[in-house]
Design a protein around this motif. Structure first.
Motif, PDB file in Angstrom:
ATOM      1  N   ASN A  77       0.837  -1.190   0.000  1.00  0.00           N
ATOM      2  CA  ASN A  77       0.000   0.000   0.000  1.00  0.00           C
ATOM      3  C   ASN A  77       0.881   1.253   0.000  1.00  0.00           C
ATOM      4  OD1 ASN A  77      -1.787   2.103   0.583  1.00  0.00           O
ATOM      5  ND2 ASN A  77      -2.063   1.463   2.713  1.00  0.00           N
TER       6      ASN A  77
ATOM      7  N   LYS B  80       1.846  -9.551  -2.405  1.00  0.00           N
ATOM      8  CA  LYS B  80       1.426  -8.332  -1.719  1.00  0.00           C
ATOM      9  C   LYS B  80       1.849  -8.408  -0.259  1.00  0.00           C
ATOM     10  CE  LYS B  80      -2.132  -6.085  -3.087  1.00  0.00           C
ATOM     11  NZ  LYS B  80      -3.464  -5.560  -3.441  1.00  0.00           N
TER      12      LYS B  80
ATOM     13  N   GLU C 155       0.576  -7.155   2.330  1.00  0.00           N
ATOM     14  CA  GLU C 155      -0.521  -7.399   3.258  1.00  0.00           C
ATOM     15  C   GLU C 155      -0.821  -8.888   3.398  1.00  0.00           C
ATOM     16  OE1 GLU C 155      -0.406  -3.390   1.726  1.00  0.00           O
ATOM     17  OE2 GLU C 155      -0.633  -5.294   0.643  1.00  0.00           O
TER      18      GLU C 155
ATOM     19  N   TYR D 119      -5.693  -1.015  -4.329  1.00  0.00           N
ATOM     20  CA  TYR D 119      -5.778  -0.290  -3.068  1.00  0.00           C
ATOM     21  C   TYR D 119      -6.925   0.729  -3.097  1.00  0.00           C
ATOM     22  CZ  TYR D 119      -1.402  -2.550  -1.961  1.00  0.00           C
ATOM     23  OH  TYR D 119      -0.440  -3.507  -1.705  1.00  0.00           O
TER      24      TYR D 119
ATOM     25  N   GLU E 299      -8.145   1.604   0.445  1.00  0.00           N
ATOM     26  CA  GLU E 299      -7.243   2.558   1.096  1.00  0.00           C
ATOM     27  C   GLU E 299      -7.484   3.968   0.558  1.00  0.00           C
ATOM     28  OE1 GLU E 299      -5.731  -1.440   1.802  1.00  0.00           O
ATOM     29  OE2 GLU E 299      -6.523  -0.409   0.036  1.00  0.00           O
TER      30      GLU E 299
END
Length: 421
Positions: A130, A197, A199, A284, A287
């Motif tokens: 991110n 990723k 995350e 994202y 986000e």
């Protein structure tokens, strides 16, 4: 002659921006039976720059570069680089007793074409994170300023501050986001590239590491647990994220930390620099929605494109693409918590490169871009002239400041004309 390097070494390049978690991923891979992952070799960047030396070299850096280019111009430079790299990687692997070497160097985004030319068959691991979280880490770890000044819109005058006033470490760190992120995003479609990723990595480390091991041709059945292990090999190196030395487990606390670490103004800066379109493309969107709920607005792709043009001009000049500078730069990933930027630098940068862009939207952007081209040309002239003065041993600071004052006068007149129009 047989030097013991008849076969090419198994090389894998781990790509990702600084502060995106590449040290963590390399550390998890380092403890797998077949793999060695040096902290950060920066090796292929040095190889790409072969022949370019510090301008203070007593033999004369222009002569060295010209002679080297003339000599290598008669042979296949790519094959030479491959032979050198094969030898270096093979020796490192032999010393470690491993089969695969992971070369993790965050700024390899600047040399993707070179990596492809020298090692077209090499697998790549591309780690994405991110961008808001990366920016928050730049701020908290290295003190990179992000806050925008509400009272000052972005204007052409920001170019002078951007290129001539701020430390390289500030601009290069932001250039990773502005220039590096879109290049890495485009790299996702390369064959033999495994996208991971951050995350997902911290949420399911064992699962993600096993997936990578399968892609690398390793036996995932004998894979070691992806839990945190000793990182003593990092203690003896100047490179890599030192925070990993303090961790004893992989956790997800860093995934949403940015939401409390960044102000609405800082989120706006990140959105302007990266662009809402790229944030959505990378997955994202949630986000971005959080940032918009905090007051962030999408100023349009034209604003992001303007930033990219500014940063690319700076990068070409300061990092040596145009030959303006051949001396050492400060673009390496800092050790420990990184260089803390002074309050004066934060103030200067807050009033220049990260100002709000409220007057750069709509049809007026194209009109503003035309004088930008002219101002960039003038800035290039100032930078090149100051470097020539430095090489000649003159008082470069005095000459540069005088040139800046003249340039600022021209910029003020230009801005007045833009505001009137």
């Amino acid at each position: 002659m047989n030097d013991g390097f008849d076969r090419s070494p198994a090389v894998c390049f781990l790509l990702g921006l600084p502060r995106s978690g590449t040290t963590l991923l390399a550390h998890l891979l380092q403890h797998q039976p077949d793999i060695v992952a040096p902290p950060e070799p920066w090796f292929m960047l040095a190889l790409e720059a072969f022949g370019r030396v510090d301008q203070r070299h007593p033999a004369g850096s222009p002569l060295i570069e010209a002679a080297t280019s003339e000599f290598l111009g008669r042979i296949d430079r790519t094959l030479v680089c491959r032979a050198f790299a094969d030898n270096a990687y093979s020796q490192y692997l032999a010393a470690a007793g491993k089969r695969i070497i992971i070369d993790k160097t965050p700024r390899y985004w600047t040399a993707l074409e070179f990596l492809e030319a020298v090692y077209p068959e090499a697998p790549h691991i591309l780690l994405m994170r991110n961008p808001y979280a990366i920016a928050a880490s730049l701020k908290s770890t290295w003190g990179i300023p992000l806050r925008a000044e509400n009272s000052h819109p972005v204007s052409v005058s920001a170019l002078a501050d951007l290129m001539l006033r701020l430390p390289d470490v500030v601009i290069s760190s932001l250039a990773d986001l502005v220039l590096g992120l879109p290049r890495l995003a485009a790299h996702r479609t390369r064959p033999r590239t495994q996208l991971i990723k951050y995350e997902l990595l911290v949420a399911h480390p064992d699962q993600e590491i096993r997936r990578l091991l399968v892609a690398l041709g390793c036996d995932s059945a004998v894979a070691a647990s992806a839990g945190m292990k000793q990182a003593d090999y990092l203690r003896s190196s100047r490179f890599g994220d030192r925070k990993i030395l303090e961790r004893n487990a992989v956790d997800e606390s860093s995934v949403k930390a940015w939401q409390s670490q960044l102000s609405a103004e800082e989120m706006q800066t990140v959105t302007d620099l990266i662009g809402a379109e790229l944030l959505i493309e990378l997955g994202y969107e949630q986000e971005l929605l959080h940032a918009q709920q905090a007051g962030v607005v999408d100023r349009g792709g034209e604003v992001t494109e303007l930033y990219r043009r500014i940063f690319q001009t700076w990068w070409d000049l300061r990092i040596g693409k145009s030959g303006a500078l051949s001396g050492p730069s400060q673009i390496g990933e800092p050790v420990g918590t990184g260089p803390k930027i002074s309050k004066s630098v934060r103030s200067a940068s807050s009033s220049s490169i990260v100002r709000q862009t409220q007057n750069l939207s709509g049809t007026k952007v194209e009109e503003d871009l035309r004088p930008v081209d002219s101002m960039v040309a003038q800035l290039q002239h100032v930078l090149l002239a100051s470097e020539a003065d430095r090489a000649a041993g003159l008082d470069a600071i005095q000459n540069r400041d005088a040139a800046i004052q003249i340039l600022r006068g021209e910029i003020e007149r230009l801005e007045q004309a833009l505001n009137v129009s």
